[in-house]
Each structure stands twice: as structure tokens, then as C-alpha cells.
Motif scaffolding. Structure first.
Motif, PDB file in Angstrom:
ATOM      1  N   THR A 201      16.256   2.778  -7.810  1.00 62.55           N
ATOM      2  CA  THR A 201      17.190   2.201  -8.774  1.00 62.55           C
ATOM      3  C   THR A 201      18.174   3.274  -9.190  1.00 62.55           C
ATOM      4  O   THR A 201      17.980   4.472  -8.901  1.00 62.55           O
ATOM      5  N   VAL A 202      19.217   2.859  -9.877  1.00 65.35           N
ATOM      6  CA  VAL A 202      20.224   3.785 -10.410  1.00 65.35           C
ATOM      7  C   VAL A 202      20.355   3.533 -11.900  1.00 65.35           C
ATOM      8  O   VAL A 202      20.435   2.383 -12.345  1.00 65.35           O
ATOM      9  N   PHE A 203      20.383   4.629 -12.668  1.00 68.49           N
ATOM     10  CA  PHE A 203      20.564   4.503 -14.116  1.00 68.49           C
ATOM     11  C   PHE A 203      21.129   5.791 -14.681  1.00 68.49           C
ATOM     12  O   PHE A 203      20.647   6.882 -14.356  1.00 68.49           O
ATOM     13  N   ASN A 204      22.156   5.670 -15.480  1.00 66.83           N
ATOM     14  CA  ASN A 204      22.724   6.789 -16.217  1.00 66.83           C
ATOM     15  C   ASN A 204      23.043   7.995 -15.324  1.00 66.83           C
ATOM     16  O   ASN A 204      22.709   9.139 -15.646  1.00 66.83           O
ATOM     17  N   GLY A 205      23.668   7.730 -14.180  1.00 69.71           N
ATOM     18  CA  GLY A 205      24.073   8.812 -13.293  1.00 69.71           C
ATOM     19  C   GLY A 205      22.975   9.419 -12.455  1.00 69.71           C
ATOM     20  O   GLY A 205      23.134  10.504 -11.889  1.00 69.71           O
ATOM     21  N   LYS A 206      21.832   8.739 -12.349  1.00 70.09           N
ATOM     22  CA  LYS A 206      20.716   9.255 -11.545  1.00 70.09           C
ATOM     23  C   LYS A 206      20.231   8.195 -10.560  1.00 70.09           C
ATOM     24  O   LYS A 206      20.143   7.015 -10.900  1.00 70.09           O
ATOM     25  N   PHE A 207      19.925   8.656  -9.358  1.00 79.22           N
ATOM     26  CA  PHE A 207      19.330   7.804  -8.325  1.00 79.22           C
ATOM     27  C   PHE A 207      17.832   8.094  -8.316  1.00 79.22           C
ATOM     28  O   PHE A 207      17.405   9.196  -7.987  1.00 79.22           O
ATOM     29  N   TYR A 208      17.019   7.108  -8.687  1.00 76.44           N
ATOM     30  CA  TYR A 208      15.563   7.259  -8.793  1.00 76.44           C
ATOM     31  C   TYR A 208      14.880   6.725  -7.534  1.00 76.44           C
ATOM     32  O   TYR A 208      15.196   5.618  -7.082  1.00 76.44           O
ATOM     33  N   THR A 209      13.933   7.491  -7.017  1.00 75.60           N
ATOM     34  CA  THR A 209      13.122   7.043  -5.885  1.00 75.60           C
ATOM     35  C   THR A 209      11.651   7.297  -6.178  1.00 75.60           C
ATOM     36  O   THR A 209      11.256   8.441  -6.436  1.00 75.60           O
ATOM     37  N   LEU A 210      10.842   6.251  -6.170  1.00 69.46           N
ATOM     38  CA  LEU A 210       9.382   6.399  -6.257  1.00 69.46           C
ATOM     39  C   LEU A 210       8.787   5.925  -4.944  1.00 69.46           C
ATOM     40  O   LEU A 210       9.130   4.841  -4.460  1.00 69.46           O
ATOM     41  N   THR A 211       7.924   6.738  -4.361  1.00 67.36           N
ATOM     42  CA  THR A 211       7.218   6.329  -3.141  1.00 67.36           C
ATOM     43  C   THR A 211       5.726   6.581  -3.313  1.00 67.36           C
ATOM     44  O   THR A 211       5.309   7.539  -3.958  1.00 67.36           O
ATOM     45  N   THR A 212       4.930   5.703  -2.748  1.00 70.59           N
ATOM     46  CA  THR A 212       3.477   5.846  -2.775  1.00 70.59           C
ATOM     47  C   THR A 212       2.935   5.310  -1.456  1.00 70.59           C
ATOM     48  O   THR A 212       3.587   4.494  -0.790  1.00 70.59           O
ATOM     49  N   GLY A 213       1.761   5.770  -1.059  1.00 71.46           N
ATOM     50  CA  GLY A 213       1.230   5.304   0.216  1.00 71.46           C
ATOM     51  C   GLY A 213      -0.165   5.814   0.500  1.00 71.46           C
ATOM     52  O   GLY A 213      -0.790   6.482  -0.330  1.00 71.46           O
ATOM     53  N   ALA A 214      -0.637   5.508   1.697  1.00 68.92           N
ATOM     54  CA  ALA A 214      -1.984   5.896   2.112  1.00 68.92           C
ATOM     55  C   ALA A 214      -2.042   5.915   3.632  1.00 68.92           C
ATOM     56  O   ALA A 214      -1.146   5.392   4.317  1.00 68.92           O
ATOM     57  N   ASN A 215      -3.089   6.511   4.146  1.00 68.21           N
ATOM     58  CA  ASN A 215      -3.326   6.472   5.586  1.00 68.21           C
ATOM     59  C   ASN A 215      -3.498   5.015   6.020  1.00 68.21           C
ATOM     60  O   ASN A 215      -4.128   4.226   5.316  1.00 68.21           O
ATOM     61  N   GLU A 216      -2.951   4.661   7.152  1.00 67.94           N
ATOM     62  CA  GLU A 216      -3.038   3.285   7.647  1.00 67.94           C
ATOM     63  C   GLU A 216      -4.478   2.793   7.716  1.00 67.94           C
ATOM     64  O   GLU A 216      -4.758   1.612   7.443  1.00 67.94           O
ATOM     65  N   ARG A 217      -5.399   3.682   8.031  1.00 65.77           N
ATOM     66  CA  ARG A 217      -6.808   3.277   8.141  1.00 65.77           C
ATOM     67  C   ARG A 217      -7.392   2.867   6.785  1.00 65.77           C
ATOM     68  O   ARG A 217      -8.418   2.198   6.735  1.00 65.77           O
ATOM     69  N   ARG A 218      -6.746   3.247   5.684  1.00 61.75           N
ATOM     70  CA  ARG A 218      -7.233   2.884   4.352  1.00 61.75           C
ATOM     71  C   ARG A 218      -6.301   1.899   3.646  1.00 61.75           C
ATOM     72  O   ARG A 218      -6.462   1.618   2.456  1.00 61.75           O
ATOM     73  N   GLU A 220      -5.847  -1.411   3.783  1.00 63.11           N
ATOM     74  CA  GLU A 220      -6.440  -2.632   3.228  1.00 63.11           C
ATOM     75  C   GLU A 220      -7.206  -2.355   1.944  1.00 63.11           C
ATOM     76  O   GLU A 220      -7.234  -3.180   1.039  1.00 63.11           O
ATOM     77  N   LYS A 221      -7.807  -1.184   1.859  1.00 60.74           N
ATOM     78  CA  LYS A 221      -8.564  -0.824   0.664  1.00 60.74           C
ATOM     79  C   LYS A 221      -7.638  -0.422  -0.475  1.00 60.74           C
ATOM     80  O   LYS A 221      -7.923  -0.678  -1.649  1.00 60.74           O
ATOM     81  N   MET A 222      -6.502   0.189  -0.139  1.00 61.81           N
ATOM     82  CA  MET A 222      -5.627   0.762  -1.160  1.00 61.81           C
ATOM     83  C   MET A 222      -4.407  -0.076  -1.502  1.00 61.81           C
ATOM     84  O   MET A 222      -3.758   0.169  -2.527  1.00 61.81           O
ATOM     85  N   LYS A 223      -4.070  -1.056  -0.714  1.00 60.67           N
ATOM     86  CA  LYS A 223      -2.771  -1.717  -0.873  1.00 60.67           C
ATOM     87  C   LYS A 223      -2.559  -2.361  -2.240  1.00 60.67           C
ATOM     88  O   LYS A 223      -1.443  -2.303  -2.784  1.00 60.67           O
ATOM     89  N   ASP A 224      -3.603  -2.975  -2.812  1.00 59.19           N
ATOM     90  CA  ASP A 224      -3.426  -3.606  -4.121  1.00 59.19           C
ATOM     91  C   ASP A 224      -3.110  -2.569  -5.194  1.00 59.19           C
ATOM     92  O   ASP A 224      -2.248  -2.780  -6.064  1.00 59.19           O
ATOM     93  N   ARG A 225      -3.787  -1.426  -5.134  1.00 55.98           N
ATOM     94  CA  ARG A 225      -3.526  -0.368  -6.108  1.00 55.98           C
ATOM     95  C   ARG A 225      -2.129   0.226  -5.920  1.00 55.98           C
ATOM     96  O   ARG A 225      -1.427   0.535  -6.886  1.00 55.98           O
ATOM     97  N   LEU A 226      -1.721   0.366  -4.679  1.00 54.06           N
ATOM     98  CA  LEU A 226      -0.400   0.926  -4.412  1.00 54.06           C
ATOM     99  C   LEU A 226       0.710  -0.031  -4.831  1.00 54.06           C
ATOM    100  O   LEU A 226       1.757   0.402  -5.326  1.00 54.06           O
ATOM    101  N   HIS A 227       0.484  -1.322  -4.670  1.00 52.40           N
ATOM    102  CA  HIS A 227       1.456  -2.307  -5.150  1.00 52.40           C
ATOM    103  C   HIS A 227       1.550  -2.253  -6.674  1.00 52.40           C
ATOM    104  O   HIS A 227       2.639  -2.411  -7.245  1.00 52.40           O
TER     105      HIS A 227
END
Length: 237
Positions: A201-218, A220-227
């Protein structure tokens, strides 16, 4: 797209405190994590009897070292983590006006170029990071549609050039009058694949980026928490 590219206490003199005084004061020292300096002063009249010594000594609780500590706590920090809903902690950055949650147990680490990073100490690919860069744009829409911007970010910023990336989805969201782009992608290295989510998103002159993730093998276990993590990111002004 260039804009994308402790409290230390001084040692006191050794003192001898009778065992009975230590027992009597044990209900004070260390309560609620507050350390008190206890000083025993001997009465001018001495006695060889231990009980008499206890009666003739008084315990002075010196609060001078506690007052500055309390004063520090009264000042709201620019950024802090606090308990959130079950299984998550909340990060609130007052200076840069954003907040998000991360899974309980992840630890904060310092990485150059990132504003905030929290990660799992056992699974290194499970992490969340926030990055801010200046921009002259007024809204994220000024950069283009979600898919176009996400594709550029994933290929040129969020993954090393030697990894094969795939954008899975990108969509626009409006929350409290502010526009966010959310996206999902994978980055394939030689011996692992990271499945990730992002929000910008963009706000007050700043471009914000949040990223989160996990190893593909995990995934299914982590996707709900990451969402939950990526859905929680909000501008707080």
C-alpha cells in the motif's frame, strides 16, 4: 518502479543481612519483576542473639532505583509487540503508522534494509518482514493494477534473480478508505520452494510492503496463519 527497487544498576557495597531479615523481606524482593535494593542498617546497640539482632535492625527499601524504571515504562515506545488474539502477537509501529500480527513464538531479528522482521528459529523460511521506501505517489493505484505491480515486485524485488517465481494471484482490497494490493506467489530455489503472501500500500509518501511465507512442504500447515498475518496489515492513521 525505481521507488520499489535495560536498566543497569550500579553495584552497591557488600552488606551482611541476617537470615531472618532475608526471610521477612522475601515477599518484597522481586515481586512483579521489580527489583528493590534492600539495605540493612544496624542499631547502635548490638547483641549476640540472632533474634535480638533482627529486632534491632530495620530494612530500608530504597526506591530511588525504581522511579526511573517506572518513568521509562510510562513513555509509549515508537514500536512494540503485544499479545493479540490466541496464537498471535501484535506489532504496532506508531512512528510509521502501521500494525500487523505474527505467530506466537517467532523472534525478532535485524536485517539491513528491512523495517521489521520476525521469523521462526527452527523453520528459517517461515517469517514476516515489512519494508518501507519513499514514494511520490499518492496511492498504490498510481503504480498500476494489482497483477502488474505484484509481478514486478516478485520478480525484481522479493526473490533473488536466480529463483524461478510464479505469481499465483493478486487482488485489490479497500479497508477504511485505503487501498491495499494482496498477492500470492512461489519462489523456487535449487533445493526448496518458498510459498509466500504479500500486501502493499501507499500512505503519506511511503510505499509499504509486507511479505510472509513458508517452505512449500509446510504450506498446508501454515497457510491459514500466514493469511491471518497478511490480512492483519493495516495503516493505523
Amino acid at each position: 518502479m525505481s521507488s520499489m527497487a535495560s536498566l543497569k544498576l550500579s553495584p552497591s557495597s557488600p552488606i551482611s543481612i541476617p537470615k531472618c531479615l532475608l526471610l521477612q523481606s522475601s515477599g518484597i524482593i522481586g515481586r512483579r519483576g521489580v527489583s528493590f535494593l534492600v539495605r540493612a542498617e544496624q542499631s547502635p546497640t548490638s547483641s549476640s542473639d540472632l533474634q535480638d539482632k533482627c529486632q534491632r535492625r530495620r530494612v530500608v527499601v530504597t526506591l530511588g532505583v525504581v522511579a526511573p524504571w517506572i518513568s521509562l515504562l510510562s513513555k509509549a515506545p515508537a514500536s512494540f509487540a503485544a499479545e493479540s488474539k490466541k496464537g498471535f502477537m501484535t506489532v504496532s509501529d506508531n512512528k510509521d503508522a502501521y500494525a500487523f500480527v505474527y505467530p506466537f513464538g517467532w523472534q525478532e531479528v535485524v536485517i539491513e534494509g528491512q523495517d521489521k522482521v520476525y521469523k521462526d528459529v527452527i523453520e528459517p523460511l517461515e517469517s514476516v518482514s515489512v519494508n518501507l521506501i519513499p514514494t511520490s505517489k499518492q496511492t498504490i493505484k498510481d503504480f498500476g493494477p494489482p497483477k502488474e505491480i505484484a509481478e514486478t515486485l516478485v520478480k525484481k524485488v522479493l526473490a533473488p534473480p536466480n529463483q524461478k517465481t510464479t505469481l499465483i494471484d493478486a487482488a485489490e482490497q479497500e479497508v477504511d478508505g485505503k487501498t491495499y494490493y494482496q498477492f500470492e506467489f512461489t519462489a523456487q530455489a535449487r533445493n526448496y520452494t518458498r510459498h509466500a503472501l504479500g500486501v502493499i500500500t501507499v500512505f503519506n509518501g511511503k510505499f509499504y510492503t509486507l511479505t510472509t511465507g513458508a517452505n512449500e512442504r509446510r504450506w498446508e500447515k501454515m497457510k491459514d496463519r500466514l493469511h491471518t498475518v497478511v490480512d492483519s496489515f493495516k495503516i493505523t492513521v
